[in-house]
Write a protein that holds these residues in place. Structure first.
Motif, PDB file in Angstrom:
ATOM      1  N   THR A 111       0.829  -1.198   0.000  1.00  0.00           N
ATOM      2  CA  THR A 111       0.000   0.000   0.000  1.00  0.00           C
ATOM      3  C   THR A 111       0.869   1.255   0.000  1.00  0.00           C
ATOM      4  O   THR A 111       2.077   1.201   0.258  1.00  0.00           O
ATOM      5  CB  THR A 111      -0.925   0.044   1.228  1.00  0.00           C
ATOM      6  OG1 THR A 111      -0.118   0.213   2.411  1.00  0.00           O
ATOM      7  CG2 THR A 111      -1.751  -1.226   1.334  1.00  0.00           C
ATOM      8  N   LEU A 150      -5.317   8.389  -0.065  1.00  0.00           N
ATOM      9  CA  LEU A 150      -4.901   7.230  -0.861  1.00  0.00           C
ATOM     10  C   LEU A 150      -4.027   6.270  -0.060  1.00  0.00           C
ATOM     11  O   LEU A 150      -3.503   5.294  -0.610  1.00  0.00           O
ATOM     12  CB  LEU A 150      -4.120   7.696  -2.098  1.00  0.00           C
ATOM     13  CG  LEU A 150      -4.834   8.659  -3.041  1.00  0.00           C
ATOM     14  CD1 LEU A 150      -3.874   9.114  -4.142  1.00  0.00           C
ATOM     15  CD2 LEU A 150      -6.072   8.013  -3.649  1.00  0.00           C
ATOM     16  N   LYS A 153      -4.508   2.483  -0.434  1.00  0.00           N
ATOM     17  CA  LYS A 153      -4.601   1.922  -1.778  1.00  0.00           C
ATOM     18  C   LYS A 153      -3.325   1.180  -2.148  1.00  0.00           C
ATOM     19  O   LYS A 153      -2.235   1.522  -1.700  1.00  0.00           O
ATOM     20  CB  LYS A 153      -4.871   3.028  -2.805  1.00  0.00           C
ATOM     21  CG  LYS A 153      -6.316   3.490  -2.865  1.00  0.00           C
ATOM     22  CD  LYS A 153      -6.509   4.423  -4.032  1.00  0.00           C
ATOM     23  CE  LYS A 153      -7.976   4.735  -4.251  1.00  0.00           C
ATOM     24  NZ  LYS A 153      -8.727   3.538  -4.714  1.00  0.00           N
ATOM     25  N   GLN A 154      -3.466   0.154  -2.995  1.00  0.00           N
ATOM     26  CA  GLN A 154      -2.303  -0.512  -3.557  1.00  0.00           C
ATOM     27  C   GLN A 154      -1.619   0.435  -4.545  1.00  0.00           C
ATOM     28  O   GLN A 154      -2.278   1.173  -5.282  1.00  0.00           O
ATOM     29  CB  GLN A 154      -2.721  -1.791  -4.284  1.00  0.00           C
ATOM     30  CG  GLN A 154      -3.301  -2.861  -3.373  1.00  0.00           C
ATOM     31  CD  GLN A 154      -2.209  -3.564  -2.567  1.00  0.00           C
ATOM     32  OE1 GLN A 154      -1.171  -3.914  -3.093  1.00  0.00           O
ATOM     33  NE2 GLN A 154      -2.467  -3.763  -1.282  1.00  0.00           N
ATOM     34  N   GLU A 157      -2.664   0.774  -8.183  1.00  0.00           N
ATOM     35  CA  GLU A 157      -3.920   1.437  -8.526  1.00  0.00           C
ATOM     36  C   GLU A 157      -3.739   2.928  -8.785  1.00  0.00           C
ATOM     37  O   GLU A 157      -4.679   3.599  -9.186  1.00  0.00           O
ATOM     38  CB  GLU A 157      -4.939   1.254  -7.395  1.00  0.00           C
ATOM     39  CG  GLU A 157      -5.273  -0.199  -7.083  1.00  0.00           C
ATOM     40  CD  GLU A 157      -6.201  -0.315  -5.884  1.00  0.00           C
ATOM     41  OE1 GLU A 157      -7.021   0.606  -5.678  1.00  0.00           O
ATOM     42  OE2 GLU A 157      -6.105  -1.304  -5.143  1.00  0.00           O
TER      43      GLU A 157
END
Length: 268
Positions: A111, A150, A153-154, A157
């Motif tokens: 992440t 964010l 998030k990975q 992405e």
């Protein structure tokens, strides 16, 4: 990504020596194994704390090689690079490195927050859990680079600009004294570029040292006071308004800009 973990997972405790240059390179010649010609030859330069320096030159000029040698990703010849008075490799704690986007495997399952936390590994080592001070540093870096929303998030992405901001946030979380950015502006929109430059200006005001490799000559007078033109050797080094000349460009890039006209109306 794993290669950067391997480098920045080591803890280094050498402190900057008072009065020393942030970076001093003396007579550096480096040849990649198996190559018949050096990537860098007899390179010398010194950068003082608080300077914002542009490292400029064509593809293959050795800009990335020099940055990786300073960052410790390549091993330099003995006694050719010193960082705050210490031999290169002994003070990674003080060096933040932002690689080119193409050098990072963005498919790595991690992440945004985890990547930024990697900037704290030089303080922690591999086997210690993050402390409140580390989490606070990560939160500040995420906020500065406008990545807080964010954080979970990975990285796969994200857009290209967001990914580049993640890598800069990692360097900010490290709280490094010397930041090395390898072509950080490639294919970024103008607002993202301006965000990055605003952050770098603030760091310079805190006496952090910033070295940025770039192909964009247009940004030199706006965002840098010093430029080092490199083509395996140092072609020119000095204030931007003194070294950004047609002669320097001819020596560094092998081209000549014609700006004057002769009496017949032809360019000379």
């Amino acid at each position: 990504m794993a290669s950067y973990l391997a480098t920045y997972g080591r803890v280094h405790t050498a402190r900057p020596l008072p009065g020393e240059a942030a970076l001093c390179v003396e007579g550096l010649t480096f040849t990649y194994p198996g190559s018949s010609s050096p990537a860098l030859q007899d390179v010398s330069l010194c950068v003082q704390p608080g300077e914002k320096v542009a490292l400029v030159g064509p593809n293959g000029a050795g800009k990335s090689t020099l940055i990786k040698l300073v960052a410790g990703l390549l091993r330099p010849p003995t006694d050719t690079i010193r960082v705050y008075g210490h031999p290169a490799g002994s003070c990674h704690h003080h060096i933040g490195y932002v690689p080119q986007r193409n050098d990072v495997d963005w498919r790595f399952p991690v992440t945004v927050r985890q990547v930024v936390m990697m900037g704290r590994y030089t303080h922690l080592g591999w086997l210690k859990w993050p402390r409140p001070i580390d989490r606070e540093a990560v939160d500040r870096a995420l906020e500065v680079m406008q990545l807080t929303e964010l954080a979970d998030k990975q990285i796969s992405e994200l857009s290209g600009g967001q990914q580049q901001r993640v890598m800069l946030a990692r360097a900010l979380a490290q709280d490094a004294d010397l930041l090395l950015l390898d072509e950080p502006l490639n294919n970024l929109d103008v607002p993202t570029q301006e965000m990055i430059f605003h952050t770098l200006e603030q760091l310079a005001q805190q006496q952090r040292t910033v070295i940025v490799s770039t192909h964009d000559l247009g940004i030199l007078p706006i965002h840098f006071s010093r430029a080092v033109f490199l083509d395996r050797r140092v072609v020119a080094d000095g204030p931007v308004n003194e070294v950004l000349t047609a002669e320097t460009l001819a020596r560094a890039y092998g081209v000549r800009l014609c700006t004057d006209h002769d009496e017949s109306g032809g360019e000379v």
